[in-house]
Design an enzyme around this catalytic site. Structure first.
Site, PDB file in Angstrom:
ATOM      1  N   ASP A 156      22.900  -1.390  -9.958  1.00 19.33           N
ATOM      2  CA  ASP A 156      22.287  -1.772 -11.236  1.00 19.33           C
ATOM      3  C   ASP A 156      20.984  -2.535 -10.962  1.00 19.33           C
ATOM      4  OD1 ASP A 156      21.606  -3.011 -13.605  1.00 19.33           O
ATOM      5  OD2 ASP A 156      23.652  -3.569 -14.126  1.00 19.33           O
ATOM      6  N   LYS A 213       6.494  -8.037  -7.385  1.00 21.87           N
ATOM      7  CA  LYS A 213       6.583  -6.665  -7.919  1.00 21.87           C
ATOM      8  C   LYS A 213       6.530  -5.674  -6.756  1.00 21.87           C
ATOM      9  CE  LYS A 213       4.761  -2.640  -9.436  1.00 21.87           C
ATOM     10  NZ  LYS A 213       4.438  -1.518  -8.562  1.00 21.87           N
TER      11      LYS A 213
HETATM   12  P1  HMG Z   1      -2.291   5.457   6.603  1.00 13.25           P
HETATM   13  O1  HMG Z   1      -2.585   4.554   7.715  1.00 13.25           O
HETATM   14  O2  HMG Z   1      -3.410   6.157   5.926  1.00 13.25           O
HETATM   15  O3  HMG Z   1      -1.189   6.510   7.029  1.00 13.25           O
HETATM   16  O4  HMG Z   1      -1.482   4.616   5.522  1.00 13.25           O
HETATM   17  P2  HMG Z   1      -1.226   7.534   8.230  1.00 13.25           P
HETATM   18  O5  HMG Z   1      -1.618   8.860   7.639  1.00 13.25           O
HETATM   19  O6  HMG Z   1      -1.999   6.996   9.385  1.00 13.25           O
HETATM   20  O7  HMG Z   1       0.339   7.568   8.632  1.00 13.25           O
HETATM   21  C1  HMG Z   1       0.953   6.457   9.245  1.00 13.25           C
HETATM   22  C2  HMG Z   1       2.405   6.402   8.775  1.00 13.25           C
HETATM   23  O8  HMG Z   1       2.447   6.017   7.384  1.00 13.25           O
HETATM   24  C3  HMG Z   1       3.136   7.731   8.826  1.00 13.25           C
HETATM   25  O9  HMG Z   1       3.665   7.954  10.112  1.00 13.25           O
HETATM   26  C4  HMG Z   1       4.233   7.486   7.820  1.00 13.25           C
HETATM   27  O10 HMG Z   1       5.235   6.660   8.352  1.00 13.25           O
HETATM   28  C5  HMG Z   1       3.476   6.757   6.731  1.00 13.25           C
HETATM   29  P3  HMG Z   1       4.098   9.471  10.545  1.00 13.25           P
HETATM   30  O11 HMG Z   1       5.076   9.981   9.564  1.00 13.25           O
HETATM   31  O12 HMG Z   1       2.823  10.288  10.530  1.00 13.25           O
HETATM   32  O13 HMG Z   1       4.689   9.294  11.923  1.00 13.25           O
HETATM   33  N1  HMG Z   1       2.873   7.740   5.816  1.00 13.25           N
HETATM   34  C6  HMG Z   1       3.554   8.594   5.033  1.00 13.25           C
HETATM   35  N2  HMG Z   1       4.864   8.788   4.843  1.00 13.25           N
HETATM   36  C7  HMG Z   1       5.223   9.745   3.968  1.00 13.25           C
HETATM   37  N3  HMG Z   1       4.339  10.501   3.295  1.00 13.25           N
HETATM   38  C8  HMG Z   1       3.023  10.342   3.447  1.00 13.25           C
HETATM   39  C9  HMG Z   1       2.586   9.350   4.346  1.00 13.25           C
HETATM   40  N4  HMG Z   1       1.373   8.943   4.737  1.00 13.25           N
HETATM   41  C10 HMG Z   1       1.570   7.962   5.638  1.00 13.25           C
HETATM   42  N5  HMG Z   1       2.181  11.104   2.764  1.00 13.25           N
HETATM   43  C11 HMG Z   1      -0.346   4.095   3.515  1.00 13.25           C
HETATM   44  C12 HMG Z   1      -1.283   5.073   4.211  1.00 13.25           C
HETATM   45  C13 HMG Z   1      -0.272   4.479   2.036  1.00 13.25           C
HETATM   46  C14 HMG Z   1       1.032   4.201   4.116  1.00 13.25           C
HETATM   47  C15 HMG Z   1      -0.908   2.646   3.710  1.00 13.25           C
HETATM   48  O14 HMG Z   1      -2.217   2.577   3.249  1.00 13.25           O
HETATM   49  C16 HMG Z   1      -0.089   1.604   2.983  1.00 13.25           C
HETATM   50  O15 HMG Z   1       0.957   1.190   3.441  1.00 13.25           O
HETATM   51  N6  HMG Z   1      -0.574   1.137   1.839  1.00 13.25           N
HETATM   52  C17 HMG Z   1       0.145   0.212   0.963  1.00 13.25           C
HETATM   53  C18 HMG Z   1       0.621   0.976  -0.207  1.00 13.25           C
HETATM   54  C19 HMG Z   1       1.495   0.179  -1.134  1.00 13.25           C
HETATM   55  O16 HMG Z   1       1.808  -0.963  -0.931  1.00 13.25           O
HETATM   56  N7  HMG Z   1       1.911   0.841  -2.177  1.00 13.25           N
HETATM   57  C20 HMG Z   1       2.752   0.249  -3.191  1.00 13.25           C
HETATM   58  C21 HMG Z   1       2.164   0.534  -4.529  1.00 13.25           C
HETATM   59  S1  HMG Z   1       0.874  -0.603  -4.886  1.00 13.25           S
HETATM   60  C22 HMG Z   1       1.778  -1.822  -5.707  1.00 13.25           C
HETATM   61  O17 HMG Z   1       2.366  -1.541  -6.693  1.00 13.25           O
HETATM   62  C23 HMG Z   1       2.077  -3.111  -5.101  1.00 13.25           C
HETATM   63  C24 HMG Z   1       1.021  -4.165  -4.922  1.00 13.25           C
HETATM   64  O18 HMG Z   1       0.327  -4.507  -6.099  1.00 13.25           O
HETATM   65  C25 HMG Z   1       1.810  -5.344  -4.434  1.00 13.25           C
HETATM   66  C26 HMG Z   1       0.991  -6.522  -4.061  1.00 13.25           C
HETATM   67  O19 HMG Z   1      -0.054  -6.741  -4.671  1.00 13.25           O
HETATM   68  O20 HMG Z   1       1.464  -7.248  -3.169  1.00 13.25           O
HETATM   69  C27 HMG Z   1       0.048  -3.706  -3.905  1.00 13.25           C
END
Ligand code: HMG
Length: 438
Positions: free
Chosen positions: A296, A280
């Site tokens: 699609d 997912k």
């Molecule tokens: P962080 O280390 O807190 O981010 O990560 P940061 O503030 O240090 O920024 C580092 C870089 O992250 C940024 O670089 C951006 O590239 C990106 P910069 O632009 O500053 O040069 N970034 C952003 N890009 C756009 N808008 C923002 C932003 N913030 C950071 N606001 C982060 C925070 C969320 C990226 C990290 O914790 C992460 O990757 N988490 C994983 C999140 C994830 O997987 N989400 C998917 C939804 S959960 C799910 O549905 C799937 C799951 O169940 C699947 C599984 O179980 O395998 C998890």
């Protein structure tokens, strides 16, 4: 109350809306205003969207985000992503940035074959059916000439047609199993048109095939349709680097990280409950790019999940190895995508997305989409095996909670500042809002 209606499709758009308002809504004026607020003021653009589907009443927005800094086979891309879930675009962006200085992503298209089938019922001798098939096969191909002409000129067309005996699965069930090369088109209409022509030729010719008995001549075509399972339309994407080069702000101990990351992938390889969530997360990236590029996503989802079960058990789409000091992480998935035809030339934002991707061929797009899936999985597993998913996800989700509570711009600034130093949970945000509103 039976809220059924006949002739609804013939109503004008405003008649449809009025019927809905009168039937389901207590505050009709607010509901009408909402529907109309989402109409585009450019009437031509609105009409274009109205005509994509049937019974359109308004538009349903999804955000279009972009993830920059993807280095794929030594080319830089900014990837468009249409998705409603917070943290997906940030995660993709973070993963692209991480791999940018570690060689980027390598991607390769392994095959591009599409599939379609004519499913039919034949009651008779299989050897006779085989000899009829050998006799009629050239005609199956020649009678599609007007459909295949343009595709063949570009280098694609029908690759082969096989007769398949499926009677061990279902009595009297056989198939014409056909393979196609559709180049930059996803090919659904092309394939379905060819299949319907095969079916018609096949049925007609059977009636005059001398060796058949009367019953054998009476072949019953059940249906003719492409398959969204395309295990021979495969793309592979990979990242790799020395284990020690994984070291970063979030990964102080790269050896431990590499092992734990590999274990997380292995768990998804053997445990279905985990594999579904793992995949997912991959589809978060894949669907978002597929949607942004006018492809699609239902077809892609169905085909990818079937592929995840190809060995008889639903399993991970990604794999990882840590050998001889090298961390390697890769994905192999089937993707039938198009960069011409369908919505690609109709939806203005799809055209915009394709231009942003430097007008990719279907093969280029397969690579980009596979990379988006791999990057997404890398970011999720990196979080899961280090900080846990909630820290980063909730940080990105904060704005949704603030909007849910109709926080003002001033409140947002204060609360975002507050949550730079505090862990975001739903209840913590609610408490903080209540505190500043007192
Ligand atoms: P962080 O280390 O807190 O981010 O990560 P940061 O503030 O240090 O920024 C580092 C870089 O992250 C940024 O670089 C951006 O590239 C990106 P910069 O632009 O500053 O040069 N970034 C952003 N890009 C756009 N808008 C923002 C932003 N913030 C950071 N606001 C982060 C925070 C969320 C990226 C990290 O914790 C992460 O990757 N988490 C994983 C999140 C994830 O997987 N989400 C998917 C939804 S959960 C799910 O549905 C799937 C799951 O169940 C699947 C599984 O179980 O395998 C998890």
């Amino acid at each position: 109350m039976r809220n059924t209606i006949s002739g609804f499709s013939k109503f004008s758009k405003s008649e449809k809306i009025e019927w809905l308002l009168n039937t389901y809504f207590s505050d009709k004026d607010s509901a009408r205003t909402l529907v109309q607020r989402y109409w585009n003021t450019d009437e031509k653009l609105q009409k274009l969207h109205d005509e994509f589907i049937e019974n359109t009443i308004t538009n349903y927005y999804l955000p279009l985000g972009v993830a920059p800094n993807f280095l794929i086979n030594d080319t830089f891309y900014t990837i468009p992503m249409a998705i409603e879930e917070s943290s997906v675009v940030a995660a993709a962006s973070k993963a692209s940035k991480f791999w940018l200085n570690r060689g980027g992503f390598k991607a390769e298209v392994l095959s591009t074959e599409k599939i379609g089938q004519v499913h039919f019922i034949y009651k008779g001798d299989f050897e006779k059916l085989q000899s009829f098939f050998a006799h009629v096969k050239p005609k199956l191909i020649s009678e599609t000439a007007s459909i295949t002409k343009n595709m063949e000129r570009r280098g694609g067309g029908i690759l082969d047609i096989e007769l398949r005996d499926k009677t061990s699965d279902l009595p009297n069930y056989y198939q014409l199993h056909a393979t196609f090369e559709t180049l930059d088109a996803m090919g659904a209409n092309f394939i379905n048109s060819c299949l319907e022509q095969f079916a018609s030729t096949f049925k007609n010719e059977a009636q005059s095939f001398e060796n058949f008995t009367t019953e054998e001549k009476n072949i019953s075509i059940v249906m003719s349709i492409l398959s969204n399972y395309v295990p021979q339309c495969l793309v592979r994407a990979e990242v790799s680097c020395k284990v020690e080069d994984l070291k970063s702000k979030d990964i102080p101990n790269p050896e431990e990280f590499a092992q734990k990351f590999k274990q997380a992938v292995q768990i998804a390889e053997v445990e279905t409950y985990r594999a579904v969530t793992h995949n997912k997360g991959i589809m978060n990236g894949i669907d978002a790019v597929v949607l942004a590029t006018g492809n699609d996503f239902r077809a892609v989802e169905a085909g990818v999940h079937a592929y995840a079960s190809k060995d008889g058990k639903y399993s991970s789409l990604t794999h990882c190895s840590v050998e001889n000091g090298i961390f390697k992480f890769w994905i192999e998935i089937p993707l039938a995508l198009g960069t011409v035809g369908g919505l690609t030339s109709l939806h203005p934002l799809v055209k915009f997305s394709l231009e942003m991707l430097q007008k990719p061929t279907a093969k280029d797009l397969m690579k980009i989409v596979a990379v988006a899936g791999l990057a997404q999985n890398f970011a999720a597993l990196k979080s899961l095996t280090t900080t846990g998913i909630q820290e980063g996800h909730m940080k990105m989700h904060l704005m949704n909670i603030l909007n849910q509570f109709e926080a003002t711009e001033t409140e947002k600034v204060k609360l975002i500042e507050h949550f730079k130093k505090n862990v975001v949970t739903h209840s913590a945000v609610v408490e903080a809002i209540e505190r500043i509103r007192k």
